[in-house]
Design a protein around this motif. Sequence first.
Motif, PDB file in Angstrom:
ATOM      1  N   ASP A  53     -16.945  62.146  52.849  1.00 37.42           N
ATOM      2  CA  ASP A  53     -15.990  63.069  52.518  1.00 37.42           C
ATOM      3  C   ASP A  53     -15.345  62.952  50.961  1.00 37.42           C
ATOM      4  N   THR A  54     -16.180  61.748  50.495  1.00 35.34           N
ATOM      5  CA  THR A  54     -15.717  61.403  49.263  1.00 35.34           C
ATOM      6  C   THR A  54     -16.321  62.299  48.145  1.00 35.34           C
ATOM      7  N   ALA A  55     -15.539  63.139  47.366  1.00 35.41           N
ATOM      8  CA  ALA A  55     -15.899  64.180  46.562  1.00 35.41           C
ATOM      9  C   ALA A  55     -14.678  64.359  45.674  1.00 35.41           C
ATOM     10  N   VAL A  56     -14.855  65.373  44.682  1.00 36.67           N
ATOM     11  CA  VAL A  56     -13.891  66.043  43.931  1.00 36.67           C
ATOM     12  C   VAL A  56     -13.812  67.440  44.781  1.00 36.67           C
ATOM     13  N   TYR A  57     -12.359  67.719  44.994  1.00 31.94           N
ATOM     14  CA  TYR A  57     -12.026  68.679  45.745  1.00 31.94           C
ATOM     15  C   TYR A  57     -11.436  69.836  44.802  1.00 31.94           C
ATOM     16  N   TYR A  58     -11.847  71.273  44.807  1.00 36.20           N
ATOM     17  CA  TYR A  58     -11.459  72.175  44.018  1.00 36.20           C
ATOM     18  C   TYR A  58     -10.816  73.238  45.078  1.00 36.20           C
ATOM     19  N   CYS A  59      -9.744  73.672  44.309  1.00 33.13           N
ATOM     20  CA  CYS A  59      -9.225  74.881  45.124  1.00 33.13           C
ATOM     21  C   CYS A  59      -9.497  76.274  44.458  1.00 33.13           C
ATOM     22  N   ASN A  60      -9.834  77.203  45.239  1.00 31.05           N
ATOM     23  CA  ASN A  60     -10.417  78.596  44.784  1.00 31.05           C
ATOM     24  C   ASN A  60      -9.435  79.613  45.259  1.00 31.05           C
ATOM     25  N   ALA A  61      -9.181  80.617  44.350  1.00 26.95           N
ATOM     26  CA  ALA A  61      -8.480  81.679  44.937  1.00 26.95           C
ATOM     27  C   ALA A  61      -9.089  83.103  44.540  1.00 26.95           C
ATOM     28  N   GLU A  62      -9.015  84.241  45.402  1.00 26.91           N
ATOM     29  CA  GLU A  62      -9.422  85.505  44.865  1.00 26.91           C
ATOM     30  C   GLU A  62      -8.141  86.188  44.764  1.00 26.91           C
ATOM     31  N   LEU A  63      -7.699  86.654  43.482  1.00 24.41           N
ATOM     32  CA  LEU A  63      -6.472  87.214  43.392  1.00 24.41           C
ATOM     33  C   LEU A  63      -6.580  88.694  42.801  1.00 24.41           C
ATOM     34  N   ARG A  64      -5.657  89.478  42.826  1.00 20.86           N
ATOM     35  CA  ARG A  64      -5.400  90.668  41.974  1.00 20.86           C
ATOM     36  C   ARG A  64      -4.273  90.272  40.899  1.00 20.86           C
ATOM     37  N   VAL A  65      -4.722  90.771  39.794  1.00 22.98           N
ATOM     38  CA  VAL A  65      -3.828  90.558  38.690  1.00 22.98           C
ATOM     39  C   VAL A  65      -3.572  91.975  37.883  1.00 22.98           C
ATOM     40  N   PRO A  66      -2.440  91.824  37.112  1.00 20.93           N
ATOM     41  CA  PRO A  66      -2.298  93.151  36.252  1.00 20.93           C
ATOM     42  C   PRO A  66      -3.607  93.374  35.157  1.00 20.93           C
ATOM     43  N   ASP A  67      -4.106  94.332  35.155  1.00 23.85           N
ATOM     44  CA  ASP A  67      -4.932  94.704  34.223  1.00 23.85           C
ATOM     45  C   ASP A  67      -4.411  95.054  32.655  1.00 23.85           C
ATOM     46  N   THR A  68      -4.671  94.254  31.897  1.00 22.21           N
ATOM     47  CA  THR A  68      -3.892  94.362  30.496  1.00 22.21           C
ATOM     48  C   THR A  68      -4.696  95.097  29.506  1.00 22.21           C
ATOM     49  N   THR A  69      -5.582  95.975  29.844  1.00 21.74           N
ATOM     50  CA  THR A  69      -6.590  96.639  29.074  1.00 21.74           C
ATOM     51  C   THR A  69      -5.856  98.195  29.186  1.00 21.74           C
ATOM     52  N   PRO A  70      -6.244  98.933  28.099  1.00 17.91           N
ATOM     53  CA  PRO A  70      -5.566 100.293  28.217  1.00 17.91           C
ATOM     54  C   PRO A  70      -5.834 101.031  29.396  1.00 17.91           C
ATOM     55  N   GLY A  71      -4.673 101.638  30.112  1.00  8.70           N
ATOM     56  CA  GLY A  71      -4.815 102.210  31.298  1.00  8.70           C
ATOM     57  C   GLY A  71      -4.180 101.594  32.339  1.00  8.70           C
ATOM     58  N   GLY A  72      -4.116 100.215  32.209  1.00  8.47           N
ATOM     59  CA  GLY A  72      -3.243  99.529  33.104  1.00  8.47           C
ATOM     60  C   GLY A  72      -3.865  99.393  34.641  1.00  8.47           C
ATOM     61  N   GLY A  73      -3.303  99.222  35.625  1.00  6.54           N
ATOM     62  CA  GLY A  73      -3.704  99.104  36.819  1.00  6.54           C
ATOM     63  C   GLY A  73      -3.810  97.686  37.227  1.00  6.54           C
ATOM     64  N   TYR A  74      -4.842  97.280  38.225  1.00  8.98           N
ATOM     65  CA  TYR A  74      -4.944  95.999  38.451  1.00  8.98           C
ATOM     66  C   TYR A  74      -6.448  95.547  38.442  1.00  8.98           C
ATOM     67  N   ARG A  75      -6.759  94.350  38.605  1.00 14.30           N
ATOM     68  CA  ARG A  75      -8.223  93.820  38.525  1.00 14.30           C
ATOM     69  C   ARG A  75      -8.320  92.549  39.319  1.00 14.30           C
ATOM     70  N   SER A  76      -9.620  92.445  39.897  1.00 15.17           N
ATOM     71  CA  SER A  76      -9.817  91.162  40.739  1.00 15.17           C
ATOM     72  C   SER A  76     -10.094  90.066  39.828  1.00 15.17           C
ATOM     73  N   LEU A  77      -9.744  88.999  40.228  1.00 21.20           N
ATOM     74  CA  LEU A  77      -9.945  87.669  39.436  1.00 21.20           C
ATOM     75  C   LEU A  77     -10.266  86.522  40.442  1.00 21.20           C
ATOM     76  N   GLU A  78     -11.232  85.670  40.128  1.00 26.51           N
ATOM     77  CA  GLU A  78     -11.294  84.640  40.761  1.00 26.51           C
ATOM     78  C   GLU A  78     -10.907  83.289  39.749  1.00 26.51           C
ATOM     79  N   ALA A  79     -10.195  82.544  40.425  1.00 29.71           N
ATOM     80  CA  ALA A  79      -9.784  81.266  39.708  1.00 29.71           C
ATOM     81  C   ALA A  79      -9.865  80.051  40.424  1.00 29.71           C
ATOM     82  N   TRP A  80     -10.171  79.009  39.584  1.00 22.94           N
ATOM     83  CA  TRP A  80     -10.477  77.683  40.114  1.00 22.94           C
ATOM     84  C   TRP A  80      -9.450  76.538  39.448  1.00 22.94           C
ATOM     85  N   GLY A  81      -9.089  75.640  40.447  1.00 27.74           N
ATOM     86  CA  GLY A  81      -8.148  74.637  39.872  1.00 27.74           C
ATOM     87  C   GLY A  81      -9.034  73.596  39.417  1.00 27.74           C
ATOM     88  N   GLN A  82      -8.479  72.438  38.747  1.00 26.39           N
ATOM     89  CA  GLN A  82      -9.221  71.291  37.720  1.00 26.39           C
ATOM     90  C   GLN A  82      -9.688  70.260  38.737  1.00 26.39           C
TER      91      GLN A  82
END
Length: 126
Positions: free
Chosen positions: A89-118
């Motif tokens: 089980d020895t390894a570097v363990y990474y957290c992952n999340a599938e998110l919805r975040v505000p879309d800051t581009t013109p038009g607004g709305g939301y977008r999907s984002l995948e994020a990773w921990g360090q």
Amino acid sequence: QVQLVESGGGLVQPGGSLRLSCAASGSIVSINAMGWYRQAPGKQRELVAIITNSRSANYADSVKGRFTISRDNAKNTVYLQMNSLKPEDTAVYYCNAELRVPDTTPGGGYRSLEAWGQGTLVTVSS
């Protein structure tokens, strides 16, 4: 800006336990799935466990019965309880999340984002 911050890694003897935590912060509208991956030296990153926002969980065969994934939606946090740890089980363990975040581009709305921990190192050794 979204951040995933992991904690809880360390050195543990075979048969021992550790609990990893991962907190998501930033401009988050909602979080769909959250998961844990790991990467051992010289190996590819692999899925360990994943949990949906309805708390449906799936596990890698190698950790079934030993690891438990859970989440606190109010805290945007996912946990991984690891019991009966083995040297493999020895390894570097990474957290992952599938998110919805505000879309800051013109038009607004939301977008999907995948994020990773360090990553947080888990070492199982006597």
